[in-house]
Write a protein that holds these residues in place. Structure first.
Motif, PDB file in Angstrom:
ATOM      1  N   ALA A 219     -57.000  46.845  14.648  1.00  0.00           N
ATOM      2  CA  ALA A 219     -57.446  48.013  13.903  1.00  0.00           C
ATOM      3  C   ALA A 219     -58.167  47.647  12.604  1.00  0.00           C
ATOM      4  O   ALA A 219     -58.981  48.430  12.111  1.00  0.00           O
ATOM      5  CB  ALA A 219     -56.251  48.916  13.581  1.00  0.00           C
ATOM      6  N   ILE A 220     -57.873  46.480  12.052  1.00  0.00           N
ATOM      7  CA  ILE A 220     -58.476  46.095  10.761  1.00  0.00           C
ATOM      8  C   ILE A 220     -59.822  45.432  11.012  1.00  0.00           C
ATOM      9  O   ILE A 220     -59.884  44.385  11.655  1.00  0.00           O
ATOM     10  CB  ILE A 220     -57.552  45.135   9.990  1.00  0.00           C
ATOM     11  CG1 ILE A 220     -56.212  45.805   9.689  1.00  0.00           C
ATOM     12  CG2 ILE A 220     -58.219  44.681   8.704  1.00  0.00           C
ATOM     13  CD1 ILE A 220     -55.231  44.906   8.967  1.00  0.00           C
TER      14      ILE A 220
ATOM     15  N   PHE B  16     -64.600  42.769   8.024  1.00  0.00           N
ATOM     16  CA  PHE B  16     -65.075  42.826   6.639  1.00  0.00           C
ATOM     17  C   PHE B  16     -63.978  43.322   5.702  1.00  0.00           C
ATOM     18  O   PHE B  16     -63.866  42.861   4.565  1.00  0.00           O
ATOM     19  CB  PHE B  16     -66.314  43.732   6.543  1.00  0.00           C
ATOM     20  CG  PHE B  16     -66.021  45.207   6.590  1.00  0.00           C
ATOM     21  CD1 PHE B  16     -65.777  45.919   5.425  1.00  0.00           C
ATOM     22  CD2 PHE B  16     -65.984  45.879   7.798  1.00  0.00           C
ATOM     23  CE1 PHE B  16     -65.498  47.277   5.466  1.00  0.00           C
ATOM     24  CE2 PHE B  16     -65.718  47.235   7.854  1.00  0.00           C
ATOM     25  CZ  PHE B  16     -65.468  47.931   6.685  1.00  0.00           C
ATOM     26  N   PHE B  17     -63.122  44.245   6.204  1.00  0.00           N
ATOM     27  CA  PHE B  17     -62.044  44.771   5.366  1.00  0.00           C
ATOM     28  C   PHE B  17     -60.978  43.702   5.139  1.00  0.00           C
ATOM     29  O   PHE B  17     -60.472  43.547   4.018  1.00  0.00           O
ATOM     30  CB  PHE B  17     -61.426  45.997   6.032  1.00  0.00           C
ATOM     31  CG  PHE B  17     -60.419  46.710   5.184  1.00  0.00           C
ATOM     32  CD1 PHE B  17     -60.794  47.360   4.013  1.00  0.00           C
ATOM     33  CD2 PHE B  17     -59.074  46.737   5.534  1.00  0.00           C
ATOM     34  CE1 PHE B  17     -59.864  48.007   3.218  1.00  0.00           C
ATOM     35  CE2 PHE B  17     -58.137  47.380   4.756  1.00  0.00           C
ATOM     36  CZ  PHE B  17     -58.535  48.023   3.592  1.00  0.00           C
ATOM     37  N   LEU B  18     -60.632  42.955   6.189  1.00  0.00           N
ATOM     38  CA  LEU B  18     -59.667  41.865   6.041  1.00  0.00           C
ATOM     39  C   LEU B  18     -60.206  40.804   5.090  1.00  0.00           C
ATOM     40  O   LEU B  18     -59.455  40.259   4.264  1.00  0.00           O
ATOM     41  CB  LEU B  18     -59.367  41.246   7.411  1.00  0.00           C
ATOM     42  CG  LEU B  18     -58.403  40.059   7.414  1.00  0.00           C
ATOM     43  CD1 LEU B  18     -57.046  40.458   6.849  1.00  0.00           C
ATOM     44  CD2 LEU B  18     -58.243  39.498   8.822  1.00  0.00           C
ATOM     45  N   ALA B  19     -61.510  40.512   5.175  1.00  0.00           N
ATOM     46  CA  ALA B  19     -62.106  39.531   4.273  1.00  0.00           C
ATOM     47  C   ALA B  19     -62.000  39.985   2.821  1.00  0.00           C
ATOM     48  O   ALA B  19     -61.656  39.195   1.933  1.00  0.00           O
ATOM     49  CB  ALA B  19     -63.565  39.303   4.653  1.00  0.00           C
ATOM     50  N   LEU B  20     -62.260  41.261   2.581  1.00  0.00           N
ATOM     51  CA  LEU B  20     -62.177  41.781   1.214  1.00  0.00           C
ATOM     52  C   LEU B  20     -60.733  41.762   0.701  1.00  0.00           C
ATOM     53  O   LEU B  20     -60.484  41.473  -0.478  1.00  0.00           O
ATOM     54  CB  LEU B  20     -62.737  43.202   1.166  1.00  0.00           C
ATOM     55  CG  LEU B  20     -64.244  43.326   1.428  1.00  0.00           C
ATOM     56  CD1 LEU B  20     -64.667  44.785   1.455  1.00  0.00           C
ATOM     57  CD2 LEU B  20     -65.046  42.566   0.383  1.00  0.00           C
ATOM     58  N   ILE B  21     -59.774  42.062   1.582  1.00  0.00           N
ATOM     59  CA  ILE B  21     -58.366  42.025   1.176  1.00  0.00           C
ATOM     60  C   ILE B  21     -57.962  40.603   0.788  1.00  0.00           C
ATOM     61  O   ILE B  21     -57.311  40.386  -0.249  1.00  0.00           O
ATOM     62  CB  ILE B  21     -57.472  42.544   2.313  1.00  0.00           C
ATOM     63  CG1 ILE B  21     -57.663  44.056   2.500  1.00  0.00           C
ATOM     64  CG2 ILE B  21     -55.999  42.247   2.025  1.00  0.00           C
ATOM     65  CD1 ILE B  21     -56.879  44.627   3.653  1.00  0.00           C
TER      66      ILE B  21
ATOM     67  N   THR C 162     -58.204  36.370  13.389  1.00  0.00           N
ATOM     68  CA  THR C 162     -57.170  37.411  13.422  1.00  0.00           C
ATOM     69  C   THR C 162     -57.399  38.448  14.509  1.00  0.00           C
ATOM     70  O   THR C 162     -56.523  38.709  15.346  1.00  0.00           O
ATOM     71  CB  THR C 162     -57.082  38.106  12.051  1.00  0.00           C
ATOM     72  OG1 THR C 162     -56.737  37.138  11.064  1.00  0.00           O
ATOM     73  CG2 THR C 162     -56.030  39.205  12.082  1.00  0.00           C
ATOM     74  N   SER C 163     -58.575  39.051  14.530  1.00  0.00           N
ATOM     75  CA  SER C 163     -58.813  40.122  15.502  1.00  0.00           C
ATOM     76  C   SER C 163     -58.819  39.585  16.922  1.00  0.00           C
ATOM     77  O   SER C 163     -58.341  40.253  17.849  1.00  0.00           O
ATOM     78  CB  SER C 163     -60.140  40.823  15.198  1.00  0.00           C
ATOM     79  OG  SER C 163     -61.215  39.907  15.257  1.00  0.00           O
ATOM     80  N   ASP C 164     -59.347  38.369  17.132  1.00  0.00           N
ATOM     81  CA  ASP C 164     -59.374  37.800  18.475  1.00  0.00           C
ATOM     82  C   ASP C 164     -57.974  37.447  18.960  1.00  0.00           C
ATOM     83  O   ASP C 164     -57.658  37.624  20.151  1.00  0.00           O
ATOM     84  CB  ASP C 164     -60.261  36.551  18.503  1.00  0.00           C
ATOM     85  CG  ASP C 164     -61.735  36.898  18.445  1.00  0.00           C
ATOM     86  OD1 ASP C 164     -62.080  38.035  18.817  1.00  0.00           O
ATOM     87  OD2 ASP C 164     -62.542  36.056  18.024  1.00  0.00           O
TER      88      ASP C 164
ATOM     89  N   PHE D 115     -46.968  45.437  17.527  1.00  0.00           N
ATOM     90  CA  PHE D 115     -47.413  46.155  16.328  1.00  0.00           C
ATOM     91  C   PHE D 115     -48.425  45.321  15.540  1.00  0.00           C
ATOM     92  O   PHE D 115     -49.465  45.832  15.102  1.00  0.00           O
ATOM     93  CB  PHE D 115     -46.204  46.490  15.452  1.00  0.00           C
ATOM     94  CG  PHE D 115     -46.571  47.041  14.097  1.00  0.00           C
ATOM     95  CD1 PHE D 115     -46.981  48.361  13.964  1.00  0.00           C
ATOM     96  CD2 PHE D 115     -46.527  46.236  12.960  1.00  0.00           C
ATOM     97  CE1 PHE D 115     -47.345  48.872  12.719  1.00  0.00           C
ATOM     98  CE2 PHE D 115     -46.875  46.737  11.721  1.00  0.00           C
ATOM     99  CZ  PHE D 115     -47.284  48.059  11.603  1.00  0.00           C
ATOM    100  N   LEU D 116     -48.122  44.031  15.370  1.00  0.00           N
ATOM    101  CA  LEU D 116     -49.041  43.162  14.633  1.00  0.00           C
ATOM    102  C   LEU D 116     -50.366  43.009  15.372  1.00  0.00           C
ATOM    103  O   LEU D 116     -51.431  42.931  14.746  1.00  0.00           O
ATOM    104  CB  LEU D 116     -48.396  41.790  14.417  1.00  0.00           C
ATOM    105  CG  LEU D 116     -47.166  41.763  13.501  1.00  0.00           C
ATOM    106  CD1 LEU D 116     -46.579  40.354  13.443  1.00  0.00           C
ATOM    107  CD2 LEU D 116     -47.523  42.247  12.100  1.00  0.00           C
TER     108      LEU D 116
END
Length: 327
Positions: free
Chosen positions: A142-143, A146-151, A203-205, A135-136
């Motif tokens: 999916a994230i 740029f969205f993770l950076a803004l969060i 994270t995504s990698d 799930f993680l």
């Protein structure tokens, strides 16, 4: 081995020329250049524009411009940056070193986290832990970066506004007064600024690599040589980590080899959001300012890095898989 390395190095030459030619062609197809913007300045006369175009070879046909650029590149002359008013090498090289501060730790973390997570998921297939990890992983895929950076920036700033403590910097590479710091203070300060960009880039990698590692480990565990090793009475640890894991790592070696130039070139959005002075942001700024000499130098470096790390990944096969030998 020596003859194989020599052949591969020689094969990199046409690959590099082809990659730089395509990059140069695409950039040349873009409308206008930096001097085109100067034409809008009433203080700059048409004669000055024409003289600058002739001086830098911008008035020549495409093929002559490319040959001139390649000639200069072979002499370590990357041209002149109109936007920065400085030689391109002085602009690009520090940015490359800055990006390496992000790329090297990101790649190390990628390998140290993705491989154990993938192995754990394969050894405990369909367990609660495997489902949580899956799930993680899908969430990480999916994230967008740029969205993770803004969060992360939002969370850090919320902590700062509530407590007055800046957990991690959200912009830049160094703090004010950096030049007065001692050596180790500089190291800590640069590392402190690099934490959030590294988290975003990794994270995504990690999510993707852990899923690949899980699949490769499951496939290796189903092979005949694993069943034979178990039938011989070998310890389960030896079966898993000496036989199965070693073979499952082969595709990961290729992916990690290509991940370094991939992260180096794909950090444009992350470096821009965090105002980090790396090569990704240099490419972005160069394209915005139409400073194509900087963009071409950065793209040429990425092409060279991709070719070299692909070669290193091939050579690493012999270390991971003893069945592979280069003659």
């Amino acid at each position: 081995m020596a003859s194989y390395i020599l052949k591969r190095i020689l094969s990199l030459i046409p690959t590099f020329f082809g990659a730089t030619f395509l990059a140069f062609l695409i950039i040349q197809m873009a409308p206008g250049d930096y001097l085109t913007q100067l034409e809008l300045d009433p203080k700059v006369t048409p004669e000055t524009i024409a003289r600058l175009r002739a001086q830098f070879g911008l008035d020549r046909p495409f093929h002559e411009q490319y040959l001139l650029w390649m000639h200069n590149l072979l002499h370590l002359n990357l041209g002149y940056s109109f936007a920065y008013q400085a030689p391109v090498l002085e602009i690009v090289w520090p940015r490359v070193l800055n990006s390496m501060v992000l790329v090297v730790p990101s790649t190390v973390l990628l390998f140290l986290i993705a491989v154990p997570v993938g192995v754990y998921g394969a050894l405990r297939q369909y367990s609660l832990g495997d489902r949580v990890v899956s799930f993680l992983a899908y969430l990480g895929l999916a994230i967008p970066n740029f969205f993770l950076a803004l969060i992360l920036m939002y969370l850090v700033l919320q902590v700062y506004f509530r407590t007055g403590v800046m957990v991690f910097p959200v912009s830049g590479m160094t703090s004010s007064g950096f030049e007065q710091f001692s050596f180790w203070q500089k190291v800590v300060d640069v590392a402190w600024h690099a934490v959030l960009p590294i988290v975003v880039l990794t994270t995504s990698d990690i999510a993707g690599f852990s899923r690949i590692m899980r699949g490769q480990m499951l496939e290796a565990l189903s092979q005949d040589y694993v069943r034979t090793a178990r039938a011989k009475g070998l310890a389960e640890r030896v079966v898993l980590y000496k036989h199965a894991l070693r073979n499952a790592l082969i595709p990961i070696v290729t992916l990690v080899g290509l991940a370094i130039p991939g992260v180096l070139g794909g950090a444009t959005i992350t470096e821009t959001i965090f105002s980090y002075p790396g090569m990704g942001r240099a490419i972005f700024d160069a394209l915005v300012e139409k400073d194509y000499n900087v963009a071409m130098a950065a793209l040429a470096f990425l092409a060279l890095m991709t070719a070299l790390f692909n070669l290193l990944a091939d050579l690493a096969y012999a270390v991971v898989d003893p069945r592979i030998r280069y003659s």
